[in-house]
Design a protein around this motif. Structure first.
Motif, mmCIF file in Angstrom:
data_model
loop_
_atom_site.group_PDB
_atom_site.id
_atom_site.type_symbol
_atom_site.label_atom_id
_atom_site.label_comp_id
_atom_site.label_asym_id
_atom_site.label_seq_id
_atom_site.Cartn_x
_atom_site.Cartn_y
_atom_site.Cartn_z
ATOM 1 N N ARG A 58 17.561 98.572 15.564
ATOM 2 C CA ARG A 58 16.239 99.086 15.666
ATOM 3 C C ARG A 58 16.721 100.731 15.950
ATOM 4 N NH1 ARG A 58 12.882 100.835 19.961
ATOM 5 N NH2 ARG A 58 10.770 100.435 19.512
ATOM 6 N N PRO A 59 16.282 101.488 14.913
ATOM 7 C CA PRO A 59 16.422 102.978 15.316
ATOM 8 C C PRO A 59 15.663 103.752 16.616
ATOM 9 C CG PRO A 59 15.571 102.611 12.975
ATOM 10 C CD PRO A 59 15.630 101.370 13.671
ATOM 11 N N GLN A 61 13.913 107.102 18.303
ATOM 12 C CA GLN A 61 13.627 108.340 18.103
ATOM 13 C C GLN A 61 14.377 109.127 19.108
ATOM 14 O OE1 GLN A 61 9.286 109.020 18.561
ATOM 15 N NE2 GLN A 61 9.509 110.481 16.840
ATOM 16 N N ALA A 62 14.452 108.805 20.298
ATOM 17 C CA ALA A 62 15.297 109.595 21.103
ATOM 18 C C ALA A 62 16.765 109.652 21.037
ATOM 19 C CB ALA A 62 15.150 108.884 22.653
ATOM 20 N N LEU A 63 17.137 108.696 20.032
ATOM 21 C CA LEU A 63 18.706 108.825 19.718
ATOM 22 C C LEU A 63 18.712 109.346 18.330
ATOM 23 C CD1 LEU A 63 19.802 105.228 21.173
ATOM 24 C CD2 LEU A 63 19.878 107.660 22.234
ATOM 25 N N ASP A 64 17.810 110.226 17.649
ATOM 26 C CA ASP A 64 17.778 110.755 16.413
ATOM 27 C C ASP A 64 17.905 109.975 15.351
ATOM 28 O OD1 ASP A 64 17.901 113.059 14.775
ATOM 29 O OD2 ASP A 64 19.918 113.290 14.748
ATOM 30 N N GLU A 70 25.159 102.760 17.854
ATOM 31 C CA GLU A 70 25.398 103.671 16.930
ATOM 32 C C GLU A 70 25.704 105.034 17.784
ATOM 33 O OE1 GLU A 70 23.452 102.857 12.477
ATOM 34 O OE2 GLU A 70 22.346 103.834 14.055
ATOM 35 N N ALA A 71 24.596 105.426 18.838
ATOM 36 C CA ALA A 71 24.713 106.265 19.562
ATOM 37 C C ALA A 71 26.020 106.164 20.507
ATOM 38 C CB ALA A 71 23.756 106.622 20.437
ATOM 39 N N PHE A 72 26.174 105.081 21.081
ATOM 40 C CA PHE A 72 27.242 104.649 22.060
ATOM 41 C C PHE A 72 28.609 104.839 21.174
ATOM 42 C CE2 PHE A 72 30.380 101.972 24.084
ATOM 43 C CZ PHE A 72 30.204 102.279 25.334
ATOM 44 N N ALA A 73 28.570 104.638 19.920
ATOM 45 C CA ALA A 73 30.035 104.502 19.199
ATOM 46 C C ALA A 73 30.434 106.252 19.226
ATOM 47 C CB ALA A 73 29.979 103.688 18.098
#
Length: 76
Positions: A58-59, A61-64, A70-73
């Motif tokens: 689930r994408p 919004q706060a993580l672009d 993905e953001a953690f990686a």
């Protein structure tokens, strides 16, 4: 941040837990309130599946529009 009165008048500053509350609200709206569980095992499996979906597919919004995974990686 939330200031919490502590013993002997010392204020303890704690981080706001708004993000956690939002995740719990989303879990309730998108998973728990949409189905009737037959057992604890059924609920545990459904909630676990939803958490996996939330973190890996689930994408956000706060993580672009990246998933938390993905953001953690990218941050590592």
């Amino acid at each position: 941040m939330i200031a919490v009165p502590a013993a002997e008048g010392i204020a303890v500053i704690m981080p706001d837990n708004g993000m956690v509350e939002r995740v719990i609200r989303t879990l309730k709206e998108q998973c728990i309130h949409r189905q009737r569980f037959d057992s604890i095992q059924h609920a545990t499996r459904a909630i676990g599946d939803w958490i996996s979906f939330y973190n890996n597919h689930r994408p956000h919004q706060a993580l672009d529009m990246k998933t938390p995974a993905e953001a953690f990686a990218l941050a590592a």
